[in-house]
Design a protein around this motif. Structure first.
Motif, PDB file in Angstrom:
ATOM      1  N   UNK A  45       0.874   4.278  -2.831  1.00  0.00           N
ATOM      2  CA  UNK A  45       0.315   5.462  -2.387  1.00  0.00           C
ATOM      3  C   UNK A  45       1.226   6.798  -2.969  1.00  0.00           C
ATOM      4  N   UNK A  46       2.429   6.140  -3.341  1.00  0.00           N
ATOM      5  CA  UNK A  46       3.566   6.991  -3.804  1.00  0.00           C
ATOM      6  C   UNK A  46       3.248   7.729  -5.081  1.00  0.00           C
TER       7      UNK A  46
ATOM      8  N   UNK B 270       0.825  -1.194   0.175  1.00  0.00           N
ATOM      9  CA  UNK B 270      -0.063  -0.138   0.096  1.00  0.00           C
ATOM     10  C   UNK B 270       0.785   1.282   0.031  1.00  0.00           C
ATOM     11  N   UNK B 271       2.014   1.085   0.872  1.00  0.00           N
ATOM     12  CA  UNK B 271       2.921   2.432   0.834  1.00  0.00           C
ATOM     13  C   UNK B 271       3.538   2.740  -0.664  1.00  0.00           C
ATOM     14  N   UNK B 272       3.924   1.748  -1.342  1.00  0.00           N
ATOM     15  CA  UNK B 272       4.409   1.900  -2.554  1.00  0.00           C
ATOM     16  C   UNK B 272       3.370   2.508  -3.592  1.00  0.00           C
TER      17      UNK B 272
END
Lengths: 333, 463
Positions: free
Chosen positions: A60-61, A56-58
């Protein structure tokens, strides 16, 4: 292709990637929210946790990529869009903050009470965010953002196009997430869960399709330039999207979720692409074209260096991450 | 400076309605994010050290630390990512007058920062979920790109700030920005030293905060290898950083008198030009007069100008409308330098005494200080950032664009600020609750920390 067009294309790739990858993440929140009580929903929530946790963090970028490319390459339009659409932007931002934080908090919650609280915040903000981002897209696509200065703070986005934009964004996110989660559940051997997800994804797909259909009528009056583009230049993409969406439903009915992932991505990608093609050559519809909005040529050239570097460094890393998370050994547990 | 005084100074400025709340909003969200950003920069390197030790020496204590720290970094990275996103929205929402005309000048380093953040997010995902799934050595290597991305990311973000202090890469012709050269803007005169200062600060903050956590444990009587290693590894990082920082800071301040005389005058609380200038400790500027300051003769000239006689130019040489808020800048600067010096001396003392064969970890007073060192380092970080930012006022781009002209005209931004305070307070509480509960459960021997939604717990609920 001219330099501003190249940069705009690279920017749009970011929009597309965020809509697909980020969209599938956001959509997971919909199933999380509607999974039922703590006991009944435990299995599904664990699946959501597991399948979006590493990525999810990737995903989100991409949003940050889009914002940065936008303000660097087309600075005046970024400033005017932010000043005009400050409210939907802020609501989307609030959703992003609450969602990211509470997803991380839930994973390490010590008690069920905490996990329920953070889970509810995570899931509901996963729906809020795409809605307002969709509304922002609607405002741009219907020509409500001026090239410089500020448009109306409310009437620029409280319109049929923005409203449908928001609903369609929520629907497509949930549809994407549904097919991916169904496939995940099958791969990790959760049969009952995959069956439940399959049925719900079908329902979401049908409702989303109906909303898209219903949107066509108000759109013709509210966003004529966009409609013209959709019916003209972007028509093949619209047709492709409809076909791929239908194919996804058929594949889900036939219990082939792995293949349905491909058609679902195709359906959503061609909607987004259709929007871009339909509003070409405008950056802000009826206001300013991509060529006129572009900043300094030296900066655009430098940005292309950044884009090429991203292609060399980020994309292989991203592929590695996705390959790992889609592999058998990472699916168990 | 007292709080009412500070509030008065902030509130008496006559500026557009959107300016003050915009500044406060930016200060809150950036001041909050900067702490988490430090973890993103420095923590992967520290985790690498313990994780490597765990694998190479087959040391279960070190490996356990690496596992725990990686879970802590997951929580901190997640909220750092969202607070960083807040900042990228705020750039446009709060400062249209900066981003509209100058977006294509300052944007390039942000693009590279985006890339490095991408790398960090990707490898964090792999690293976190790689425990027990990747071959051990490859798993360890996943930390390397994260650590490198931390360095590059710091450089890029600081590049933008350095550009605001030393604008380059464009020309102003009749109020229009022309001749944009984004590379020249990115590699401006200040970027290397400002980067070094911030990068080292990140290791000070994280080093002292993490070692402080284990100092608490030792104070409570938990004196096992786990606590010793957990203290020492970050403390070594903090030591190197604390020793290097004054040198870098001094170099960075080197020609401040030529670059930003108003900032230097505010740092030194120099109302008038004195030759040689004293070093002024404490004190307040009230109605144009310096009160309650301790002056050390000549030292001001020596430190700021590397000379026994060259004066620090006074505020009286600066037009009234180009002076920063003097007291706030002066105090922020002094707090940073004061804490920096204290930490410098403390780490020297620790290693000197250790070299002489005594272990200060047996000393309760030293442990108490080690606990306080983390918050102190954070305070120094915030103070240093306030000093450089407030000291640059009234300019957002020094000598080119006034902060007042960069802000929008949203008087209702106060409401947004209030909402932000609530959300950030909630996030802080959430993070503290979660991190504390993680620590408690680890102490109780729960190593894996299953989510309460997990299938096992769900069965318990069902029963």
């Amino acid at each position: 292709m001219s330099l501003p067009m190249l940069v705009a294309a690279a920017l749009f790739v970011g929009v597309l990637a965020y809509a697909l990858f980020g969209g599938a993440d956001f959509g997971s929140g919909f199933y999380d929210l509607t999974a039922g009580s703590a006991t009944r929903g435990a299995e599904l929530r664990t699946l959501v946790d597991h399948s979006i946790g590493p990525v999810w963090e990737a995903n989100h970028v991409w949003l940050i990529y889009v914002l940065v490319m936008w303000w660097t390459a087309f600075p005046e339009t970024f400033a005017s869009t932010m000043s005009t659409l400050i409210f939907p932007m802020l609501f989307a931002l609030l959703g992003i903050v609450l969602r990211g934080a509470s997803f991380a908090f839930r994973k390490y919650s010590a008690t069920l009470g905490q996990a329920r609280l953070f889970g509810a915040v995570f899931a509901s903000s996963s729906i809020v965010t795409p809605f307002f981002l969709g509304a922002v897209a609607g405002a741009i696509a219907s020509g409500r953002v001026p090239a410089t200065g500020r448009g109306d703070l409310w009437t620029s986005w409280l319109t049929p196009t923005s409203l449908f934009g928001g609903l369609i964004a929520v629907g497509t996110c949930a549809f994407l997430a549904g097919t991916f989660l169904t496939a995940d559940a099958v791969r990790s051997g959760h049969e009952a869960l995959s069956e439940q997800l399959r049925r719900r994804s079908l329902a979401v797909g049908l409702v989303t399709g109906a909303v898209v259909f219903a949107a066509l009528v108000p759109l013709t009056r509210d966003a004529p330039t966009l409609t013209e583009g959709l019916a003209g230049r972007a028509a093949p993409l619209v047709v492709l999207s409809a076909l791929a969406g239908t194919a996804t439903l058929v594949l889900l009915v036939r219990r082939r979720p792995a293949e349905a992932r491909v058609t679902a991505v195709t359906a959503v990608a061609s909607v987004i692409l259709g929007w871009g093609v339909a509003q070409y050559p405008y950056l802000l519809v009826d206001e300013i074209t991509i060529a006129d909005a572009a900043g300094a040529p030296a900066t655009l050239r430098a940005l292309m260096v950044a884009v090429v570097l991203a292609g060399i460094i980020v994309v292989p890393a991203l592929v590695y991450l996705f390959r790992l998370t889609q592999s058998e050994s990472w699916s168990r547990h | 400076m007292t709080v009412p005084d500070l509030a008065l100074q902030l509130l008496t400025a006559e500026e557009p309605a959107g300016l003050l709340p915009a500044r406060e909003q930016m200060a809150l969200s950036l001041g909050w994010h900067i702490i988490l950003a430090c973890f993103g920069v420095a923590f992967p390197t520290m985790i690498f050290v313990v994780h490597r030790r765990g694998i190479v020496r087959d040391d279960p204590v070190a490996l356990d630390l690496a596992k725990r720290w990686s879970k802590v970094s997951a929580v901190l990275f997640a909220i750092g990512a969202v607070s960083g996103t807040v900042l990228s929205f705020e750039m446009g929402l709060l400062w249209p007058g900066l981003m509209g005309p100058f977006g294509d000048v300052l944007g390039l380093p942000f693009a590279f920062e985006g890339l490095s953040f991408f790398i960090e997010a990707i490898f964090l995902g792999i690293y976190l979920y790689g425990w027990g799934r990747l071959p051990p050595r490859r798993h360890l290597l996943m930390l390397v790109p994260m650590a490198i991305a931390g360095v590059v990311g710091t450089f890029c973000v600081i590049s933008v700030n350095a550009w605001m202090n030393a604008p380059a890469g464009f020309r102003m012709v009749d109020g229009e920005v022309t001749d944009v050269n984004p590379w020249a803007a990115m590699f401006n005169d200040l970027v290397w030293l400002q980067f070094a200062h911030m990068w080292v600060a990140a290791f000070m903050v994280v080093g002292f905060l993490v070692s402080g956590v284990y100092a608490v444990g030792m104070l409570r009587g938990r004196r096992d290898p786990h606590h010793r290693l957990g203290f020492l590894v970050p403390f070594v990082f903090a030591t190197v950083a604390a020793l290097a920082q004054p040198v870098i800071g001094h170099l960075l301040g080197g020609n401040l008198g030529d670059r930003q005389p108003a900032k230097l005058a505010a740092f030194e609380l120099a109302e008038t030009t004195e030759s040689p200038s004293p070093l002024r400790i404490g004190g307040l500027l009230i109605d144009g007069e310096v009160r309650w300051a301790i002056d050390i003769p000549v030292l001001g000239s020596l430190i700021a100008q590397n000379s026994f006689s060259a004066p620090v130019p006074g505020l009286d040489t600066i037009p009234v409308d180009e002076r920063p808020p003097v007291n706030l800048t002066h105090w922020a600067f002094q707090v940073m330098v004061g804490i920096g010096t204290l930490l410098f001396l403390a780490v020297l003392l620790f290693w000197f005494v250790r070299w002489r064969g005594r272990d200060l970890l047996e000393n309760r007073w030293f442990l108490r200080f080690a606990v306080a060192a983390g918050p102190l380092a954070v305070l120094a970080l915030e103070a240093g950032w306030v000093a450089t930012e407030v000291g640059r006022q009234p300019w957002v781009v020094y000598g080119v664009l006034r902060t007042a002209d960069a802000a929008g005209s949203n008087s209702w931004l106060w409401w947004l600020l209030a909402a932000t305070v609530v959300v950030y307070a909630g996030m802080t509480v959430g993070a503290v609750v979660i991190l504390r509960s993680m620590a408690r459960r680890w102490r109780e021997g729960e190593t894996e920390l299953p989510s309460p939604y997990g299938p096992e717990s769900a069965e318990e609920v069902a029963r």
